[in-house]
Design an enzyme around this catalytic site. Structure first.
Site, PDB file in Angstrom:
ATOM      1  N   CYS A 126       0.859  -1.191   0.000  1.00  0.00           N
ATOM      2  CA  CYS A 126       0.000   0.000   0.000  1.00  0.00           C
ATOM      3  C   CYS A 126       0.890   1.235   0.000  1.00  0.00           C
ATOM      4  O   CYS A 126       1.839   1.325   0.791  1.00  0.00           O
ATOM      5  CB  CYS A 126      -0.920  -0.004   1.222  1.00  0.00           C
ATOM      6  SG  CYS A 126      -2.034   1.426   1.268  1.00  0.00           S
ATOM      7  N   HIS A 180     -10.141   1.431   0.253  1.00  0.00           N
ATOM      8  CA  HIS A 180      -9.711   2.778   0.635  1.00  0.00           C
ATOM      9  C   HIS A 180     -10.884   3.754   0.674  1.00  0.00           C
ATOM     10  O   HIS A 180     -10.955   4.634   1.543  1.00  0.00           O
ATOM     11  CB  HIS A 180      -8.655   3.303  -0.339  1.00  0.00           C
ATOM     12  CG  HIS A 180      -7.252   2.904   0.000  1.00  0.00           C
ATOM     13  ND1 HIS A 180      -6.654   3.238   1.185  1.00  0.00           N
ATOM     14  CD2 HIS A 180      -6.320   2.205  -0.713  1.00  0.00           C
ATOM     15  CE1 HIS A 180      -5.409   2.758   1.207  1.00  0.00           C
ATOM     16  NE2 HIS A 180      -5.182   2.126   0.063  1.00  0.00           N
ATOM     17  N   HIS A 234      -8.672  -3.615  -3.405  1.00  0.00           N
ATOM     18  CA  HIS A 234      -7.796  -2.813  -2.529  1.00  0.00           C
ATOM     19  C   HIS A 234      -8.214  -1.348  -2.553  1.00  0.00           C
ATOM     20  O   HIS A 234      -8.299  -0.694  -1.502  1.00  0.00           O
ATOM     21  CB  HIS A 234      -6.350  -2.981  -2.989  1.00  0.00           C
ATOM     22  CG  HIS A 234      -5.340  -2.267  -2.155  1.00  0.00           C
ATOM     23  ND1 HIS A 234      -4.387  -2.929  -1.411  1.00  0.00           N
ATOM     24  CD2 HIS A 234      -5.108  -0.939  -1.944  1.00  0.00           C
ATOM     25  CE1 HIS A 234      -3.632  -2.046  -0.783  1.00  0.00           C
ATOM     26  NE2 HIS A 234      -4.048  -0.832  -1.099  1.00  0.00           N
ATOM     27  N   GLU A 235      -8.492  -0.802  -3.747  1.00  0.00           N
ATOM     28  CA  GLU A 235      -8.856   0.610  -3.862  1.00  0.00           C
ATOM     29  C   GLU A 235     -10.273   0.875  -3.366  1.00  0.00           C
ATOM     30  O   GLU A 235     -10.546   1.925  -2.775  1.00  0.00           O
ATOM     31  CB  GLU A 235      -8.680   1.093  -5.306  1.00  0.00           C
ATOM     32  CG  GLU A 235      -7.271   0.969  -5.851  1.00  0.00           C
ATOM     33  CD  GLU A 235      -6.221   1.537  -4.909  1.00  0.00           C
ATOM     34  OE1 GLU A 235      -6.453   2.606  -4.297  1.00  0.00           O
ATOM     35  OE2 GLU A 235      -5.159   0.908  -4.763  1.00  0.00           O
TER      36      GLU A 235
END
Length: 488
Positions: A411, A457, A453-454
């Protein structure tokens, strides 16, 4: 005749590099008559000529921007005046720097700085000398270590080997005298004189001065800073490194009242004949601003002083773990009503992605979400290993399938670590396009992992939240998969 924007900028950079028309034409590979006509504004430059001039003169994007203005490719901004041909107005009268150009080269053991300044005397008195500073710091993050180094091995005048000149093409050598002499810091008066002859700079006059010195890499750290101490119209910097050292360069801007921020414009980069050259420029920098370029040599055998990856990312403008925005749910866009805001944020993401991609090789692809650049809006970019870019507004995972696998992720917001994360092999993501239309897109395997993953966020989550109980991240030094693709 009024010069067009490109001709004006080309003349400026020819003067900055100290090239005659004949030499400029030869290096560009064009005939002298054609180059002379472009310089005078009687011949329109071609796009190929503009790009070649930008690359050869290493103008930090200034010539490219001037060509775009000249051809009407973008709105015409206010342009600075050409190199000084008449007195300029200042408050109180003072010395003004029309152009400050620094070129730092490294041969593997020695740094050589060549500094050129076009000075304008806007005061009411003649100027007969000019103060310069030479400051080094091998370990900027460890002052005790730096102090010990310079106490044992001080920076000497013999090592610096300072030379200075006055006028175009180093027309006149300049005398100089020490003002302050410290172990890691020197101040020098450059005298506008040579061997008893004096050539002061009178009110309203302008001149080029140039000086050059060397410092070994025992004394010089991986950074170079330009401080704006006088009113300055244009500041430009060029770094020239051996390409086999695999340099990565980034820039930070600071002031007396503000924290460090990434440069507002990107650093240009080109590789030719075994050299990696980075160039950057900015117009009308504010007084007391500091522009600091830092670098890392990824191909250097001795990596003991390598800049920590998290510090590199912070320097590139990536929000780091511990910042509250990484744990907040990003605010969705109301599209198409907020299309202009959405495009602005996406442009910021693209800029950050370019900066990061220059500093690190991503064999698995990469992604960046708006909260990671300090913007709490629901949009993220993903770059696949194949080079495709995926833009996701207001994304959420609505279905998973295809089983699950567990692989290491990194990350940008805590890049010193790598963690083994279980993810579904297939995800269905609902997202919005810029026109407000809703779509559901299926992503699989490596792309699914990047997208998930994004999306995390944008919902205030990090990959740490998905790691199995009892499993801890490992340091990037322990991780052996940097630069390679995920395996399936």
């Amino acid at each position: 005749m009024t010069l067009n924007a490109f001709a004006q900028e080309l003349r400026r950079w020819r003067d900055v590099r100290g090239l005659s028309r004949v030499v400029l034409a030869r290096r560009l590979g064009y005939s002298r008559p054609y180059v002379s006509k472009v310089l005078s504004g009687t011949e329109n430059p071609s796009a190929e000529f503009a790009e070649r001039a930008e690359a050869m003169l290493q103008a930090g994007g200034a010539l490219r921007a001037a060509f775009a203005e000249f051809t009407g490719a973008r709105p015409v901004p206010l342009r600075r005046k050409p190199l000084m041909t008449e007195p300029i107005e200042t408050t109180g009268g003072q010395l003004v720097v029309d152009h400050d150009d620094a070129s730092l080269s490294y041969d593997g053991t020695m740094y050589r700085l060549t500094q050129r300044r076009h000075l304008v005397n806007a005061s009411s008195e003649p100027i007969s000398r000019y103060l310069i500073r030479i400051s080094v710091d091998r370990y900027p993050g460890a002052p005790e270590k730096s102090n010990a180094l310079y106490q044992d091995y001080p920076l000497t005048w013999d090592e610096i080997d300072l030379h200075a000149w006055y006028g175009d093409h180093r027309a006149e050598p300049m005398d100089w005298s020490p003002h302050h002499d410290r172990d890691a810091f020197k101040e020098v008066w450059l005298q506008l004189s040579s061997g008893g002859r004096h050539f002061p700079l009178y009110p309203g006059q302008a001149c080029w001065i140039e000086y050059e010195y060397t410092v070994t890499d025992v004394h010089w750290g991986h950074w170079f800073q330009r401080a704006v101490r006088l009113p300055t119209r244009l500041l430009s910097v060029r770094l020239d490194f051996p390409s086999d050292l695999q340099p990565a360069v980034w820039g930070l801007q600071t002031s007396m009242t503000a924290e460090a921020l990434p440069f507002r414009t990107p650093i240009s980069h080109q590789v030719s004949e075994g050299r990696a050259v980075y160039s950057w420029s900015t117009e009308n920098p504010p007084l007391h601003a500091r522009y600091r370029l830092e670098w890392d040599f990824r191909g250097q055998a001795d990596d003991s002083e390598r800049t920590p990856p998290s510090r590199v990312m912070a320097g590139l403008g990536i929000v780091q773990e511990g910042d509250a925005i990484l744990r907040e749910v990003a605010r969705p866009f109301d599209l198409p009503a907020e299309a202009e805001d959405a495009r602005r944020v996406v442009a910021e993401l693209h800029s950050a992605t370019e900066r990061v991609a220059q500093a690190h090789t991503f064999g698995k692809g990469m992604g960046i979400a708006a909260p990671q650049i300090g913007i709490g809006r629901a949009v993220a970019l993903v770059r696949t290993p194949e080079g495709d870019t995926i833009t996701l507004f207001n994304p959420r995972i609505v279905e998973i399938g295809g089983g699950e696998d567990e692989q290491y992720e990194g990350c940008l917001s805590f890049f010193d670590l790598r963690g083994k994360v279980p993810r579904p092999l297939s995800i269905h993501v609902e997202h919005t396009d810029i026109d407000g239309n809703t779509h559901i897109t299926v992503f699989e395997r490596g792309t699914a992992r990047l997208v998930a993953h994004e999306v995390d966020h944008l919902h205030g989550q990090l990959y740490l939240d998905h790691m199995r109980p009892g499993i801890e991240p490992i340091s990037v030094e322990q991780y052996k998969g940097t630069g390679s693709a995920w395996t399936y």
